[in-house]
Design a protein around this motif. Structure first.
Motif, mmCIF file in Angstrom:
data_model
loop_
_atom_site.group_PDB
_atom_site.id
_atom_site.type_symbol
_atom_site.label_atom_id
_atom_site.label_comp_id
_atom_site.label_asym_id
_atom_site.label_seq_id
_atom_site.Cartn_x
_atom_site.Cartn_y
_atom_site.Cartn_z
ATOM 1 N N GLU A 117 -45.144 88.547 -9.117
ATOM 2 C CA GLU A 117 -45.251 89.448 -7.962
ATOM 3 C C GLU A 117 -45.343 90.905 -8.420
ATOM 4 N N PHE A 118 -45.940 91.725 -7.573
ATOM 5 C CA PHE A 118 -45.970 93.178 -7.758
ATOM 6 C C PHE A 118 -45.288 93.759 -6.526
ATOM 7 N N VAL A 119 -44.081 94.309 -6.724
ATOM 8 C CA VAL A 119 -43.218 94.727 -5.620
ATOM 9 C C VAL A 119 -42.962 96.227 -5.700
ATOM 10 N N ALA A 120 -43.100 96.913 -4.576
ATOM 11 C CA ALA A 120 -42.749 98.324 -4.474
ATOM 12 C C ALA A 120 -41.442 98.452 -3.689
ATOM 13 N N GLU A 180 -43.634 107.423 -2.724
ATOM 14 C CA GLU A 180 -44.986 107.776 -2.320
ATOM 15 C C GLU A 180 -45.716 106.560 -1.739
ATOM 16 N N ALA A 181 -46.152 106.667 -0.491
ATOM 17 C CA ALA A 181 -46.786 105.538 0.174
ATOM 18 C C ALA A 181 -48.082 105.120 -0.506
ATOM 19 N N ASP A 182 -48.852 106.085 -1.028
ATOM 20 C CA ASP A 182 -50.120 105.723 -1.670
ATOM 21 C C ASP A 182 -49.893 104.975 -2.977
ATOM 22 N N ALA A 222 -49.048 97.761 -4.566
ATOM 23 C CA ALA A 222 -48.237 96.547 -4.662
ATOM 24 C C ALA A 222 -48.623 95.533 -3.583
ATOM 25 N N GLN A 223 -48.322 94.271 -3.862
ATOM 26 C CA GLN A 223 -48.569 93.214 -2.884
ATOM 27 C C GLN A 223 -47.448 93.142 -1.850
ATOM 28 N N ARG A 224 -46.280 93.613 -2.253
ATOM 29 C CA ARG A 224 -45.095 93.480 -1.393
ATOM 30 C C ARG A 224 -44.350 94.805 -1.361
ATOM 31 N N ARG A 225 -43.910 95.184 -0.180
ATOM 32 C CA ARG A 225 -43.186 96.448 -0.018
ATOM 33 C C ARG A 225 -41.814 96.161 0.587
ATOM 34 N N ILE A 226 -40.771 96.639 -0.113
ATOM 35 C CA ILE A 226 -39.400 96.482 0.360
ATOM 36 C C ILE A 226 -38.818 97.871 0.567
ATOM 37 N N ARG A 227 -38.317 98.125 1.769
ATOM 38 C CA ARG A 227 -37.788 99.454 2.087
ATOM 39 C C ARG A 227 -36.273 99.383 2.293
ATOM 40 N N PHE A 228 -35.574 100.319 1.635
ATOM 41 C CA PHE A 228 -34.118 100.417 1.759
ATOM 42 C C PHE A 228 -33.740 101.570 2.672
ATOM 43 N N ALA A 230 -51.439 89.848 2.120
ATOM 44 C CA ALA A 230 -52.246 88.798 1.499
ATOM 45 C C ALA A 230 -53.215 89.372 0.485
ATOM 46 N N GLU A 231 -53.758 90.541 0.769
ATOM 47 C CA GLU A 231 -54.714 91.151 -0.132
ATOM 48 C C GLU A 231 -54.484 92.647 -0.178
ATOM 49 N N VAL A 232 -54.519 93.211 -1.369
ATOM 50 C CA VAL A 232 -54.227 94.629 -1.549
ATOM 51 C C VAL A 232 -55.501 95.359 -1.970
ATOM 52 N N THR A 233 -55.846 96.408 -1.241
ATOM 53 C CA THR A 233 -56.918 97.297 -1.644
ATOM 54 C C THR A 233 -56.348 98.685 -1.756
ATOM 55 N N ALA A 234 -56.150 99.156 -2.983
ATOM 56 C CA ALA A 234 -55.497 100.459 -3.187
ATOM 57 C C ALA A 234 -56.548 101.550 -3.225
#
Length: 234
Positions: free
Chosen positions: A36-39, A205-207, A212-218, A230-234
């Motif tokens: 996984e690629f997690v932000a 930074e949101a950009d 990442a494929q997955r975003r977790i916010r604290f 499902a699909e990431v286009t940066a």
């Protein structure tokens, strides 16, 4: 079913302050699969950096459990944790954390020395990884002879030297301009997609999080958002 690479259950972290006990993490539970690629996002004081330090085995939780690659981290001694970090984990930091008097080659070879690799073997491995990040011709330059982007690539090479399963990156583009940040994030994306390295990235930074494929916010020590695309286009 394959066990998750990272599994935390009811993770909590307290710090003692002059005003009493500050609870930096409050009952965090989640799993992160291999590849996984997690932000990890959140405002200052939200708990994201504390969480990163716990996942990277740089600190211990006050309560709760953490299993990394099936191993109960909470039961490990300090020496076992150091060996686990050297074997399984690579770190990339905002400030690069390179030793200024060492060349790029020697900085990258340092974790291999701690792993007990012979001198010539670790120098060959360090040179190969520097070439992987496009700095093969700069291997004998010291950090002060390199640009910020080049220093960060040396730091990434150092993180890759031991062939880790996971890389933790704490604000890795915080000291870089926009174009250099893009290059660094494209390289991270390539590592994730082509080599299957699990990436956990702390950023505000949101950009940058968009890679990442997955975003977790604290927020206030708790997870308030956990979204997988499902699909990431940066």
């Amino acid at each position: 079913m394959t066990a998750p690479l990272i599994e935390v259950t009811a993770l909590e972290k307290d710090y003692s302050t002059g005003a009493g006990v500050f609870q930096a993490l409050r009952g965090v539970s989640m799993t992160i699969a291999e590849g996984e690629f997690v932000a990890i996002m959140g405002a200052s004081g939200s708990g994201k950096s504390t969480f990163m330090n716990l996942l990277g085995c740089l600190d211990r939780p006050t309560r709760g459990s953490y299993r990394l690659n099936g191993q109960d981290v909470g039961r490990m001694t300090s020496d076992q944790l150091a060996a686990l970090r050297n074997r399984e984990i690579g770190f990339v930091f905002q400030g690069f954390n390179l030793l200024p008097k060492l060349t790029a080659l020697d900085n990258v070879a340092l974790p291999l020395m701690y792993a007990g690799m012979a001198r010539e073997a670790r120098r060959q491995r360090a040179q190969a990884v520097l070439e992987r990040v496009g700095l093969g011709e700069r291997s004998h330059h010291t950090p002060l002879q390199l640009s910020g982007g080049q220093q960060q690539r040396v730091a990434i090479a150092r993180a890759l030297a031991t062939r880790p399963r996971i890389i933790f990156a704490d604000e890795p583009t915080g000291n870089l301009d926009t174009e250099t940040s893009r290059q660094v994030m494209e390289f991270f994306t390539q590592l994730n997609r082509e080599e299957g390295i699990t990436l956990v990235l702390v950023t505000h930074e949101a950009d940058i999080a968009d890679y990442a494929q997955r975003r977790i916010r604290f927020q206030d020590g708790r997870v308030v958002e956990d979204v997988t695309r499902a699909e990431v286009t940066a």
